[in-house]
Design an enzyme around this catalytic site. Structure first.
Site, PDB file in Angstrom:
ATOM      1  N   GLY C 108      29.540 -30.524 -45.521  1.00 12.55           N
ATOM      2  CA  GLY C 108      29.624 -29.268 -44.784  1.00 12.55           C
ATOM      3  C   GLY C 108      28.519 -28.313 -45.159  1.00 12.55           C
ATOM      4  O   GLY C 108      28.438 -27.206 -44.673  1.00 12.55           O
ATOM      5  N   CYS C 109      27.645 -28.743 -46.055  1.00 12.67           N
ATOM      6  CA  CYS C 109      26.534 -27.921 -46.513  1.00 12.67           C
ATOM      7  C   CYS C 109      25.314 -28.314 -45.687  1.00 12.67           C
ATOM      8  O   CYS C 109      24.942 -29.481 -45.656  1.00 12.67           O
ATOM      9  CB  CYS C 109      26.309 -28.231 -47.987  1.00 12.67           C
ATOM     10  SG  CYS C 109      25.283 -27.057 -48.811  1.00 12.67           S
TER      11      CYS C 109
END
Lengths: 97, 120, 110
Positions: C108-109
């Site tokens: 999710g980064c």
């Protein structure tokens, strides 16, 4: 003939297709190992075929799915070397992909 | 940010295909963006939560432990279909995290309530 | 990609994250921190060790929000806030600290 099955019997009909050929050797691998497990709705069918077919299931795939301790009596767990032996011992091999 | 109700509908066994892992990654991403995330486990998807997965032999990264992190991501709505468990000879005690066991019909109602359904 | 340290070659992905988690040790962390221009202090090590423990337990590198909350729970509210963590790791606590801790990039980064 060696039948190799890598699909769950609760998702696909690969086990049924193999059983319909009559008799032989079945090796359950990957998601196919779910057919080797006690307590499910497919157990009866597998047990009923134990006389006509010799069943094996790949240990690494059973363990990966947390099922190493639930194998139906009469099904033989095998390691990768056992997999190779089965392929070598049988004249032909059908993978029910 | 607008919050939407997301439900991941998991119907595949772990490891045989990449779907189960992809679903988990999407859950983590959606939750990191503070969305309202829930998971439904139907059919072979219930196998994803089976306790005792030892994946060393197949040389694939196991993800049984990762279910335990969902609480940190505020993902606590895990629904499992009773019929699917029973058909496979499993019960809630066989699963690695606490879940709510519901009938397929009740899960269907929850699916109706979502803004987004993601199928795996 | 790869780098050499003390006569050993370490493989990394194109963004500099270690490929093999088992390659990591404190010397590797010091080297990676130097690449990131981060001078490691006790406070940095606290976060690095926290991340490694988290990974061992859950097999993932946590997202920033989760990291902040979890650190707050374990090390106190004065450390469980993004200001404190960004002071330690200016390019993002999850991103930069994970790299130094030898973990993959958090999911999710971007």
């Amino acid at each position: 003939m060696l039948h190799i099955i890598n699909k769950s019997p609760y998702d696909r009909c690969a086990v049924d297709s193999a059983l319909a050929t009559g008799a032989g050797v079945i090796l359950l691998i990957e998601d196919g190992v779910y057919a080797a497990v006690k307590g499910g709705a497919e157990e009866k069918k597998i047990k009923g075929a134990l006389g006509r077919f010799k069943f094996y299931a790949l240990i690494a795939d059973l363990e990966a799915r947390g099922l190493g301790d639930r194998v139906i009596d009469g099904i033989t767990p095998v390691d990768y070397a056992g997999f190779v032996d089965l392929v070598a011992e049988n004249k032909t091999c059908q993978s029910w992909l | 940010m607008t919050t939407k109700k997301f439900m991941m509908v998991n119907r595949k066994a772990p490891y045989g295909t990449i779907y189960a892992w992809e679903a988990l990654e999407v859950v983590l991403i959606a939750a990191a963006f503070e969305q309202d995330v829930s998971l439904a486990f139907l059919d072979d998807g219930v196998y994803q939560l089976k306790k005792g997965q030892q994946t060393k032999g197949i040389e694939i990264k196991g993800f049984e432990k990762t279910w335990g992190a969902l609480e940190d991501y505020d993902v606590t709505q895990l629904y499992v279909a009773r019929e699917s468990l029973e058909e496979r000879g499993l019960s809630a005690e066989d699963l690695t995290v606490p879940v709510e066991v519901l009938s397929r019909a009740d899960i269907g109602k929850l699916m109706e309530e979502q803004d987004v359904l993601l199928s795996f | 990609m790869a780098f050499e340290l003390n006569g050993k070659t370490y493989e990394t992905d194109e963004e500099g994250y270690l490929i093999n988690l088992g390659d990591w040790d404190e010397d590797v962390a010091r080297f990676l921190a130097q690449q990131e221009a981060v001078a490691l202090t006790e406070n940095h090590w606290e976060v690095i060790n926290f991340l490694r423990d988290y990974y061992n337990e859950f097999q993932i590198a946590p997202a920033v929000r989760v990291l902040t909350k979890a650190i707050g729970k374990k090390l106190g509210a004065d450390k469980g806030n993004s200001q404190y963590l960004y002071e330690l790791f200016p390019y993002g606590p999850a991103k930069q600290a994970c790299k130094i801790a030898g973990l993959p990039k958090p999911t999710g980064c971007v």
